[in-house]
Design a protein around this motif. Structure first.
Motif, mmCIF file in Angstrom:
data_model
loop_
_atom_site.group_PDB
_atom_site.id
_atom_site.type_symbol
_atom_site.label_atom_id
_atom_site.label_comp_id
_atom_site.label_asym_id
_atom_site.label_seq_id
_atom_site.Cartn_x
_atom_site.Cartn_y
_atom_site.Cartn_z
ATOM 1 N N ARG A 30 -31.140 23.542 -23.976
ATOM 2 C CA ARG A 30 -31.749 23.209 -25.838
ATOM 3 C C ARG A 30 -33.125 22.596 -25.970
ATOM 4 O O ARG A 30 -33.563 23.703 -26.537
ATOM 5 N N PHE A 31 -33.434 22.521 -25.148
ATOM 6 C CA PHE A 31 -34.482 21.453 -24.775
ATOM 7 C C PHE A 31 -36.278 23.186 -24.072
ATOM 8 O O PHE A 31 -37.386 22.288 -24.425
ATOM 9 N N PRO A 36 -39.121 16.273 -18.382
ATOM 10 C CA PRO A 36 -38.863 14.772 -19.407
ATOM 11 C C PRO A 36 -37.143 15.056 -19.256
ATOM 12 O O PRO A 36 -36.656 14.050 -18.632
ATOM 13 N N ILE A 37 -36.402 15.854 -18.765
ATOM 14 C CA ILE A 37 -35.259 15.922 -18.864
ATOM 15 C C ILE A 37 -34.669 15.594 -17.447
ATOM 16 O O ILE A 37 -33.660 14.862 -17.531
ATOM 17 N N VAL A 38 -35.488 16.353 -16.349
ATOM 18 C CA VAL A 38 -35.547 15.595 -14.915
ATOM 19 C C VAL A 38 -35.652 14.083 -15.010
ATOM 20 O O VAL A 38 -34.897 12.982 -13.780
ATOM 21 N N LEU A 39 -36.647 13.647 -15.043
ATOM 22 C CA LEU A 39 -37.125 12.549 -14.875
ATOM 23 C C LEU A 39 -36.051 11.291 -15.885
ATOM 24 O O LEU A 39 -35.346 10.252 -15.484
ATOM 25 N N THR A 97 -29.886 16.181 -33.400
ATOM 26 C CA THR A 97 -31.589 15.910 -33.326
ATOM 27 C C THR A 97 -32.100 14.640 -32.822
ATOM 28 O O THR A 97 -31.362 14.090 -31.953
ATOM 29 N N PRO A 98 -33.497 15.024 -31.869
ATOM 30 C CA PRO A 98 -33.432 14.746 -30.836
ATOM 31 C C PRO A 98 -34.041 13.734 -31.089
ATOM 32 O O PRO A 98 -35.537 13.722 -30.929
ATOM 33 N N ARG A 99 -34.084 12.632 -31.701
ATOM 34 C CA ARG A 99 -33.886 11.252 -31.985
ATOM 35 C C ARG A 99 -34.520 10.668 -31.414
ATOM 36 O O ARG A 99 -36.563 10.149 -31.752
ATOM 37 N N PHE A 100 -34.456 10.341 -30.168
ATOM 38 C CA PHE A 100 -35.642 9.755 -29.095
ATOM 39 C C PHE A 100 -36.145 10.591 -28.580
ATOM 40 O O PHE A 100 -36.702 10.415 -27.213
ATOM 41 N N VAL A 102 -37.583 14.258 -26.126
ATOM 42 C CA VAL A 102 -36.173 14.589 -25.103
ATOM 43 C C VAL A 102 -36.259 13.926 -24.153
ATOM 44 O O VAL A 102 -34.499 13.651 -23.444
ATOM 45 N N PHE A 103 -36.692 12.954 -24.055
ATOM 46 C CA PHE A 103 -36.416 12.403 -22.387
ATOM 47 C C PHE A 103 -35.318 11.251 -23.117
ATOM 48 O O PHE A 103 -34.934 11.158 -21.644
#
Length: 184
Positions: A30-31, A36-39, A97-100, A102-103
């Motif tokens: 998706r992103f 940011p996903i791994v972190l 919706t990624p309100r925050f 990706v991380f």
């Protein structure tokens, strides 16, 4: 170091085909922003497994050695059975919706998905047997070993890894640990 390597190996195996690994795939597709996903996975796992490690350490103070041995042995055998039941990702696991960002989205969704999950319960059991600090370090490393490649390789990983075989191997490892705890 035994606690670290055992914990990393068990969680890496338990994570294969798990709901949180499927969530990782969804987030990656998706992103398409791997770092940011791994972190986020690292942060969520560290928080979640630190809490699980604290619970495991507390359990050792509440149970006598004999009761702890039986509880651990039976828990590992139950985990072996649970490994044979594949997880499915619920459609509402990822916010639309990624309100925050990706991380933040990764941290929140991964933390919530990990609550009561096989790897969290394995962390509790391992922390009851080994040094909780090494267990948390190992389970966090094991989670990243299983999930980070999914972020970068995405869907190709799901076709290369025979999940059914991994589940059976994981179940055998948990069963052996359970028998070892009960008999030893």
């Amino acid at each position: 170091m035994e606690a670290f390597f055992v914990s990393a190996g068990i969680v890496a195996l338990a994570e294969m085909g798990d709901k949180t690994q499927l969530l990782t795939l969804v987030l990656a597709l998706r992103f398409r922003r791997p770092w940011p996903i791994v972190l986020g996975i690292f942060a969520a796992t560290l928080i979640n497994h630190t809490l699980a490690g604290a619970v495991g350490a507390w359990v050792t103070t509440q149970l006598g050695p004999q009761a702890l041995r039986w509880a651990l042995g039976l828990s590992f055998i139950a985990m072996a059975v649970w490994m044979l039941i594949p997880d499915k990702l619920d459609d509402d696991e990822v916010d639309k919706t990624p309100r925050f960002g990706v991380f933040g989205t990764t941290v929140v969704t991964f933390f919530l998905a990990e609550m009561g999950d096989k790897t969290q319960i394995a962390t509790v059991m391992l922390a009851a047997r080994y040094n909780p600090y090494w267990v948390v370090a190992g389970t966090t490393a094991g989670m990243l070993l299983a999930d980070a490649p999914v972020v970068w390789l995405g869907e190709r990983m799901t076709r290369l890894v025979p999940i059914r075989v991994v589940h059976r191997v994981s179940a055998a490892v948990f069963a052996a640990l359970g028998l070892f705890a009960l008999l030893g």
